[in-house]
Design an enzyme around this catalytic site. Sequence first.
Site, PDB file in Angstrom:
ATOM      1  N   ILE A 159       0.838  -1.201   0.000  1.00 11.43           N
ATOM      2  CA  ILE A 159       0.000   0.000   0.000  1.00 11.43           C
ATOM      3  C   ILE A 159       0.874   1.252   0.000  1.00 11.43           C
ATOM      4  O   ILE A 159       1.832   1.347   0.774  1.00 11.43           O
ATOM      5  CB  ILE A 159      -0.929  -0.026   1.230  1.00 11.43           C
ATOM      6  CG1 ILE A 159      -1.841  -1.259   1.147  1.00 11.43           C
ATOM      7  CG2 ILE A 159      -1.763   1.243   1.337  1.00 11.43           C
ATOM      8  CD1 ILE A 159      -2.479  -1.632   2.453  1.00 11.43           C
ATOM      9  N   TRP A 198       1.985   5.457   0.224  1.00 10.38           N
ATOM     10  CA  TRP A 198       1.864   6.448   1.289  1.00 10.38           C
ATOM     11  C   TRP A 198       0.940   7.614   0.938  1.00 10.38           C
ATOM     12  O   TRP A 198       0.559   8.376   1.808  1.00 10.38           O
ATOM     13  CB  TRP A 198       3.234   6.994   1.679  1.00 10.38           C
ATOM     14  CG  TRP A 198       4.114   7.462   0.559  1.00 10.38           C
ATOM     15  CD1 TRP A 198       5.152   6.781   0.000  1.00 10.38           C
ATOM     16  CD2 TRP A 198       4.055   8.709  -0.142  1.00 10.38           C
ATOM     17  NE1 TRP A 198       5.740   7.524  -1.001  1.00 10.38           N
ATOM     18  CE2 TRP A 198       5.085   8.717  -1.101  1.00 10.38           C
ATOM     19  CE3 TRP A 198       3.227   9.841  -0.033  1.00 10.38           C
ATOM     20  CZ2 TRP A 198       5.307   9.792  -1.968  1.00 10.38           C
ATOM     21  CZ3 TRP A 198       3.443  10.906  -0.893  1.00 10.38           C
ATOM     22  CH2 TRP A 198       4.473  10.885  -1.847  1.00 10.38           C
ATOM     23  N   LYS A 242       0.985  -4.773   3.674  1.00  6.24           N
ATOM     24  CA  LYS A 242       2.190  -4.079   4.118  1.00  6.24           C
ATOM     25  C   LYS A 242       2.044  -2.608   3.735  1.00  6.24           C
ATOM     26  O   LYS A 242       2.234  -2.221   2.586  1.00  6.24           O
ATOM     27  CB  LYS A 242       3.437  -4.681   3.468  1.00  6.24           C
ATOM     28  CG  LYS A 242       4.727  -4.509   4.291  1.00  6.24           C
ATOM     29  CD  LYS A 242       5.209  -3.080   4.419  1.00  6.24           C
ATOM     30  CE  LYS A 242       5.854  -2.583   3.150  1.00  6.24           C
ATOM     31  NZ  LYS A 242       6.443  -1.200   3.340  1.00  6.24           N
ATOM     32  N   ALA A 249       2.918   1.480   3.565  1.00  7.99           N
ATOM     33  CA  ALA A 249       4.168   2.229   3.417  1.00  7.99           C
ATOM     34  C   ALA A 249       4.720   2.576   4.795  1.00  7.99           C
ATOM     35  O   ALA A 249       3.963   2.853   5.734  1.00  7.99           O
ATOM     36  CB  ALA A 249       3.918   3.501   2.612  1.00  7.99           C
ATOM     37  N   GLY A 302      10.201  -1.565   2.871  1.00  7.32           N
ATOM     38  CA  GLY A 302      10.050  -2.444   1.719  1.00  7.32           C
ATOM     39  C   GLY A 302      11.035  -3.589   1.705  1.00  7.32           C
ATOM     40  O   GLY A 302      10.637  -4.764   1.561  1.00  7.32           O
ATOM     41  N   SER A 329       6.007   2.914  -7.343  1.00  8.39           N
ATOM     42  CA  SER A 329       6.866   3.372  -8.430  1.00  8.39           C
ATOM     43  C   SER A 329       7.099   2.273  -9.458  1.00  8.39           C
ATOM     44  O   SER A 329       6.942   1.075  -9.175  1.00  8.39           O
ATOM     45  CB  SER A 329       8.204   3.838  -7.866  1.00  8.39           C
ATOM     46  OG  SER A 329       8.949   2.735  -7.400  1.00  8.39           O
ATOM     47  N   GLY A 358       7.712  -1.662  -8.798  1.00 10.54           N
ATOM     48  CA  GLY A 358       6.729  -2.541  -9.424  1.00 10.54           C
ATOM     49  C   GLY A 358       7.376  -3.645 -10.231  1.00 10.54           C
ATOM     50  O   GLY A 358       6.922  -4.795 -10.222  1.00 10.54           O
ATOM     51  N   GLU A 404      -0.326  -0.853 -10.189  1.00 14.45           N
ATOM     52  CA  GLU A 404      -0.755   0.525 -10.441  1.00 14.45           C
ATOM     53  C   GLU A 404       0.453   1.390 -10.161  1.00 14.45           C
ATOM     54  O   GLU A 404       0.849   1.575  -9.013  1.00 14.45           O
ATOM     55  CB  GLU A 404      -1.949   0.884  -9.559  1.00 14.45           C
ATOM     56  CG  GLU A 404      -2.718   2.086 -10.071  1.00 14.45           C
ATOM     57  CD  GLU A 404      -2.303   3.384  -9.405  1.00 14.45           C
ATOM     58  OE1 GLU A 404      -1.460   4.103 -10.014  1.00 14.45           O
ATOM     59  OE2 GLU A 404      -2.782   3.670  -8.307  1.00 14.45           O
ATOM     60  N   GLY A 454       3.210   4.642 -12.010  1.00 15.40           N
ATOM     61  CA  GLY A 454       3.251   6.086 -12.122  1.00 15.40           C
ATOM     62  C   GLY A 454       2.331   6.643 -13.186  1.00 15.40           C
ATOM     63  O   GLY A 454       1.666   5.918 -13.924  1.00 15.40           O
ATOM     64  N   CYS A 508      -0.937   9.478  -8.212  1.00 13.98           N
ATOM     65  CA  CYS A 508      -0.497   8.822  -9.441  1.00 13.98           C
ATOM     66  C   CYS A 508      -1.274   9.336 -10.645  1.00 13.98           C
ATOM     67  O   CYS A 508      -0.723   9.481 -11.737  1.00 13.98           O
ATOM     68  CB  CYS A 508      -0.675   7.313  -9.323  1.00 13.98           C
ATOM     69  SG  CYS A 508       0.319   6.541  -8.040  1.00 13.98           S
ATOM     70  N   GLU A 568       7.629  11.822 -14.151  1.00 16.14           N
ATOM     71  CA  GLU A 568       6.705  12.052 -13.045  1.00 16.14           C
ATOM     72  C   GLU A 568       7.422  12.816 -11.927  1.00 16.14           C
ATOM     73  O   GLU A 568       8.509  12.442 -11.506  1.00 16.14           O
ATOM     74  CB  GLU A 568       6.175  10.725 -12.510  1.00 16.14           C
ATOM     75  CG  GLU A 568       5.100  10.900 -11.450  1.00 16.14           C
ATOM     76  CD  GLU A 568       4.505   9.577 -11.005  1.00 16.14           C
ATOM     77  OE1 GLU A 568       3.278   9.511 -10.815  1.00 16.14           O
ATOM     78  OE2 GLU A 568       5.267   8.605 -10.851  1.00 16.14           O
TER      79      GLU A 568
END
Length: 496
Positions: free
Chosen positions: A164, A166, A190, A192, A223, A244, A248, A265, A267, A299, A399
């Site tokens: 998940i 932030w 889990k 952020a 992470g 990111s 990912g 899911e 950037g 995002c 981004e």
Amino acid sequence: MMNLDTTIADYLDRGQLPFLPTDHFIAGAWSPPASGERMESFDPGRAAPFHAVAAGDEEDVERAVSAASSAQRAWGRTKPSARGAILVEAARLLKAEADRFAFVESLDSGKPLQEALGDVSGAARAFEYYGACANAIEGATFPLGPDYLGYSIPEPVGVTAHIIPWNYPLSTAARGIAPALAAGCTVVAKPAETTPLTMLMLAELLSRAGLPDGVCNVVTGTGPAAGAPLVADRRVRHVTFTGSVPTGISVMTAAARNVATVVLELGGKSPLVVLADADLGAAAEGAIGAIFENAGQICSAGSRLIVERGVHDDLVARIAEKARALAMGHGLTRPTLGPLNSEAHLGRVAAKVDAAGARGLTPLLGGRAATDPATGKGWFFEATIFDDVAATDPLVTDEIFGPVLTVQVAEDADHALELANGTDYALVAGIYTTNFAAAHRLAQEIDAGQVFVNEYFAGGIEVPFGGNRQSGFGREKGFAAMRNYMRVKSVAARIA
């Protein structure tokens, strides 16, 4: 019941806080970290720590996945209507406790309180929606002729991992966890490391709503220490990840080793196209929300304004006027522009803007790191606009994930389409026009997972959401999300 104004005053004036979770949530109970280590949670509006939670590791992940694995069979065999009833009860509890969740979400993430309240409402709606979807799970029959019976059985995929982000801790958790639970899957989440609290609170609330022990577990940590062993665990059959592109790719690689499915899911560098016939007042208001909500840390933010030349000057002037009026402040004071989530992220945003300056680009507005005018503290960045930027500039292609709007000028609708598709990202897009045909032609030809017409961020939990290309793949939200968490078993039987 918590009094929101009193709780805010107690914190801002005296540093007093209501109870906040400190441990993992595993097998229906608070569980201290195996290592005994803790990590600080920071208030972005004050740039200071305010709490500490468990710093999880592989041993904690092992316990959480074991709990989820043990609970999977019974939960998967629970009647869909019973699963749905628990989710609906969770929605009721979230609504009743909205002030408590919004207070913690605002404090932990930094976002303005009014935005956090909207996130809690959206999370509650997700549990309502998927509570109903649980009752819509059904298989199919196959026309094999009179001598055969053919049918399919939808089954839960099993243990699911949820990584998940932030920027939207609660609402992103809800949009993945609710359909997983509705489909009969168990969960290990889990959050952020900078925003762990509302996910912990949500797991405890689900338990109070009637969710059996072990069905939803939460491990907090970094992470590398907690996220990596979770997605690498062979018992995890699906991973839902938001974050990111580089992370990912790592998640997908780890899941591939176990032949587990993934939804990514990632950037975005989403275009907001404004044609010359658009309602410029509505377009200006939409552009402000698209890029400055949550200080641009979205995002799907409309970070590229693509406007036809004939209305460029008028529209940009309107947006700049509105942006100048945004008031920075601590999230709990309900500002119109809150802080960035962390010192590290503030540094990343500032570095990208400074690099643009080094290339000779001058912002029309903003462009600097800042602090809360009331306290001189916090991790803030000014509302920033760069005008008439070349299509190849990093302000267009990369981004930034902050309150930075890049304006591109289009000669006509065809040029706007070319510019809109001019990056490696393809998450969402926005279109403002009064020409119905032009809107829907652009909506078909812009490469994006979701397109908004005449209202940026239109839609809700009912509408599938996700990206293409570097923005990821798979769809969350809508009934489409249920398919992430189900597999199909086909049965063919000779009956004559």
